[in-house]
Design an enzyme around this catalytic site. Structure first.
Site, PDB file in Angstrom:
ATOM      1  N   ARG A 207       4.188   1.370  -1.476  1.00 52.09           N
ATOM      2  CA  ARG A 207       5.230   1.435  -2.510  1.00 52.09           C
ATOM      3  C   ARG A 207       4.926   0.548  -3.715  1.00 52.09           C
ATOM      4  O   ARG A 207       4.215  -0.455  -3.594  1.00 52.09           O
ATOM      5  CB  ARG A 207       6.589   1.052  -1.928  1.00 52.09           C
TER       6      ARG A 207
ATOM      7  N   SER B 128     -13.607  -0.443  21.912  1.00 56.05           N
ATOM      8  CA  SER B 128     -13.644  -1.694  22.681  1.00 56.05           C
ATOM      9  C   SER B 128     -13.569  -2.871  21.740  1.00 56.05           C
ATOM     10  O   SER B 128     -12.848  -3.840  21.971  1.00 56.05           O
ATOM     11  CB  SER B 128     -14.944  -1.818  23.468  1.00 56.05           C
TER      12      SER B 128
ATOM     13  N   HIS C  62      18.960  -0.200  -0.803  1.00 56.92           N
ATOM     14  CA  HIS C  62      17.554   0.192  -0.739  1.00 56.92           C
ATOM     15  C   HIS C  62      16.665  -1.012  -0.397  1.00 56.92           C
ATOM     16  O   HIS C  62      15.831  -0.941   0.501  1.00 56.92           O
ATOM     17  CB  HIS C  62      17.125   0.817  -2.069  1.00 56.92           C
TER      18      HIS C  62
ATOM     19  N   CYS D  75       0.821  -1.209   0.000  1.00 60.18           N
ATOM     20  CA  CYS D  75       0.000   0.000   0.000  1.00 60.18           C
ATOM     21  C   CYS D  75       0.863   1.270   0.000  1.00 60.18           C
ATOM     22  O   CYS D  75       0.394   2.348  -0.314  1.00 60.18           O
ATOM     23  CB  CYS D  75      -0.975  -0.005   1.170  1.00 60.18           C
TER      24      CYS D  75
ATOM     25  N   GLU E 155     -16.776   1.210  19.471  1.00 63.41           N
ATOM     26  CA  GLU E 155     -15.909   0.749  18.380  1.00 63.41           C
ATOM     27  C   GLU E 155     -14.496   0.443  18.884  1.00 63.41           C
ATOM     28  O   GLU E 155     -13.874  -0.552  18.481  1.00 63.41           O
ATOM     29  CB  GLU E 155     -15.861   1.834  17.300  1.00 63.41           C
TER      30      GLU E 155
END
Lengths: 354, 261
Positions: free
Chosen positions: A45, A186, A91, A43, A184
């Site tokens: 790269r 919880s 890299h 999501c 939500e």
């Protein structure tokens, strides 16, 4: 052979651009004619790693990654980075170790890189060069993970709470949890607790129907809101997240409930604002209270620690890059000798045989 | 020759201490084979030292304060190696090594290795009494170590200041049960040692007997305290540490008094 990578990530391009260039095996099929090509998409790269006989310009790679086949505008091309040889290896090693991630030290990228490599290997995209490069990247990432604290701890409030509970009790299987308030937040924390093996889940809420709905979803038990305090005699973890304006748990109402459980700690996670649990409750023997601020503070400390570990991780990566560079130089020299002796053998065959 | 073995053994424990301290400072406190290896090597050298001494003396080498401290350090290392890996408390080594290092350093540096004149005739009951009591002290020492680990972790959880070591410590319930097991083990041995003391055939100095009974009562109170009153694990850990510190001082006093008598 020329080893390089080109692509864009969360730092160089916004999500719209990343969506436009989210290429897949079909779109890069043309590049594979040039040599070894591997596509890594997450999501955050989109990157192409390649070892080819001729130099592939970045514009050609960008064009191949374009989903709709439009021409790539010069402005869009500026978002692409390109690394060659040692820089390409560095890299990839940083990417696989989580150093190049949006959240430094996250480990999901390791699995994503591994999957990308396996797919390329299965489809014939990755050959001898990329095999060496990626195997070295996995070794480097594993070493970074074991020799530094870069992946330690959690950095979101919910996961910090779950990690603390796990640390406190060792094993969450068989632990009893009471959820106060079926909102939500919880639910998210409850999901994380259930994924760690908590099986005795009790839910209470002012609206009984909501409590029952949440309890059913996690195979738990709904508890009437009027009688939840009694359950504090048995539970190990209390997760509180109601919209109450006053403290629901105080030393006065909790102390009698935990009087006879001196050798069992009670972990209270209070993620409500305003707080459901009076801060004085933390003073009770065997009770450990964590509110939203203390959980956030631990998450921040963890992130800080991860950043401090970057230098140590980079040192490990430098060693691997140097090793990889030496290995590639030897490999190149061998290939050169074979090419001189047997010029009739095609380059791709020479590389795969070596 | 035997002192050299002990010096090398002490250096092994020092290596484990240094390794743990460096890891702690670098905030990468992890379980390591190096620590266990160093403790194992230190233990083997301790055993060789005690073997040589025992051979020279013709009896269990606990004839003066120096030997007593070394035997105590040996029992601590022995019990750690038996219970540490078994109860997944390998980090306990990082806490055990400093204790053993301090005991042996003190034994080596202090002028307490008074040579015995002539061979002491062997006395099986006396040797059993002394050695079993010292092994009990070893168990109490490790219970004290577990207590320190418990208190460190409890404090960090209460104050919400979680340092690197927190993530490596065993969970509180595990530490608590290890502490209890060690206390029961030590208490059983100590009781056997105390009873066997009456069968040695030696004159019983009242100071020694009184102090030994005081220590026995203290540990009995720690063990039965949680059943009689609602003593929390934190209090139990604190008492465990305090009792061992007191017991060690009393042990030294007993030897000191005996030596000067």
């Amino acid at each position: 052979m020329k080893l390089f990578c080109a692509g864009l990530n969360h730092r160089t391009a916004p999500i719209e651009a990343r969506e436009r260039f989210a290429g897949h095996a079909g779109t890069i099929a043309r590049l594979r004619e040039q040599g070894e090509v591997l596509l890594l998409t997450t999501c955050n790269r989109v990157e192409v790693y390649a070892a080819t006989a001729r130099e592939l310009p970045t514009s050609e790679i960008a064009q191949a990654l374009q989903l709709h086949g439009d021409d790539v505008a010069p402005g869009e091309l500026a978002a692409f980075y390109r690394y060659e040889n040692d820089q390409c290896a560095r890299h990839l090693f940083r990417v696989a170790s989580g150093l190049d991630s949006m959240v430094v030290g996250e480990t999901e990228i390791f699995g994503q890189t591994k999957r990308a490599y396996e797919q390329a290997r299965a489809s014939g995209g990755a050959g001898a060069f990329l095999h060496r490069l990626f195997q070295r990247a996995f070794r480097a990432a594993k070493q970074v993970r074991t020799k530094t604290e870069i992946t330690r701890g959690s950095i979101s409030v919910g996961s910090v709470a779950v990690e603390l509970a796990e640390k406190l009790f060792g094993d969450l299987r068989g632990r009893k949890v009471l959820v106060l308030g079926a909102g939500e937040t919880s639910e998210k924390t409850l999901r994380a607790l259930a994924s760690r093996g908590v099986s005795d889940l009790r839910v209470t809420n002012r609206t009984a129907a909501r409590a029952e709905e949440l309890a059913q979803r996690f195979d738990g038990m709904a508890v009437p809101f009027t009688g939840w305090l009694e359950h504090c005699r048995e539970i190990d973890i209390l997760l509180s997240s109601t919209a109450a304006e006053t403290h629901l748990v105080t030393p006065e109402n909790l102390a009698p409930m935990i009087r006879h459980r001196v050798d069992r700690p009670l972990f209270i996670i209070d993620i409500a604002v305003p707080r459901d649990v009076a801060p004085e409750v933390n003073g009770l023997e065997g009770v450990y209270l964590y509110d939203i601020d203390s959980l956030q503070s631990i998450a921040d400390d963890t992130l800080q620690l991860r950043r401090q570990q970057i230098a140590a991780a980079e040192a490990i990566i430098n060693e691997h890059v140097a090793d990889f560079s030496r290995q590639m130089a030897q490999f190149g020299a061998r290939e050169q000798r074979v090419a001189t002796l047997h010029p009739e053998i095609p380059a791709t065959l020479r590389v795969s045989e070596l | 020759m035997d002192r050299q073995l002990l010096i090398f053994s002490t250096l092994c424990f020092l290596a484990a201490v240094v390794r743990s301290s460096v890891a702690l400072r670098a905030r990468v406190f992890r379980r390591s084979r190096f620590n266990f290896g160093m403790i194992l090597l230190g233990f083997l050298l301790q055993s060789a030292f005690l073997g040589l001494r025992g051979h020279a003396l013709g009896r269990c080498p606990i004839t003066n304060l120096f030997e007593v401290l070394v035997f105590l350090a040996w029992s601590i290392a022995l019990i750690y190696m038996v219970i540490g890996p078994a109860y997944r408390l390998s980090l306990m080594g990082s806490f055990t090594a400093p204790l053993v290092f301090l005991l042996q350093s003190f034994a080596l540096l202090a002028p307490i290795d008074a040579p015995r004149t002539g061979r002491v005739p062997p006395n099986a009951w006396l040797e059993f009494h002394a050695s079993i009591s010292l092994i009990a002290y070893g168990a109490f020492a490790l219970a004290c170590v577990a207590g320190v680990m418990y208190l460190v972790q409890e404090r960090q959880l209460k104050t919400r200041e979680l340092h690197s070591i927190f993530y490596q410590l065993p969970p509180l319930p595990n530490l608590f049960s290890a502490m209890l097991r060690l206390l029961w083990f030590g208490f059983a041995l100590y009781s056997a040692g105390l009873i066997s003391g009456f069968f040695t055939g030696e004159p019983l100095p009242w100071t020694k007997v009184t102090l030994a009974i005081v220590i026995w009562i203290a540990y009995a109170a720690i063990l039965f305290g949680p059943r009689l009153c609602s003593m929390s694990p934190r209090h139990l850990a604190a008492f465990c540490v305090a009792a061992f510190a007191a017991a060690l001082s009393l042990l030294w006093s007993i030897e000191f008094v005996a030596h000067h008598a």
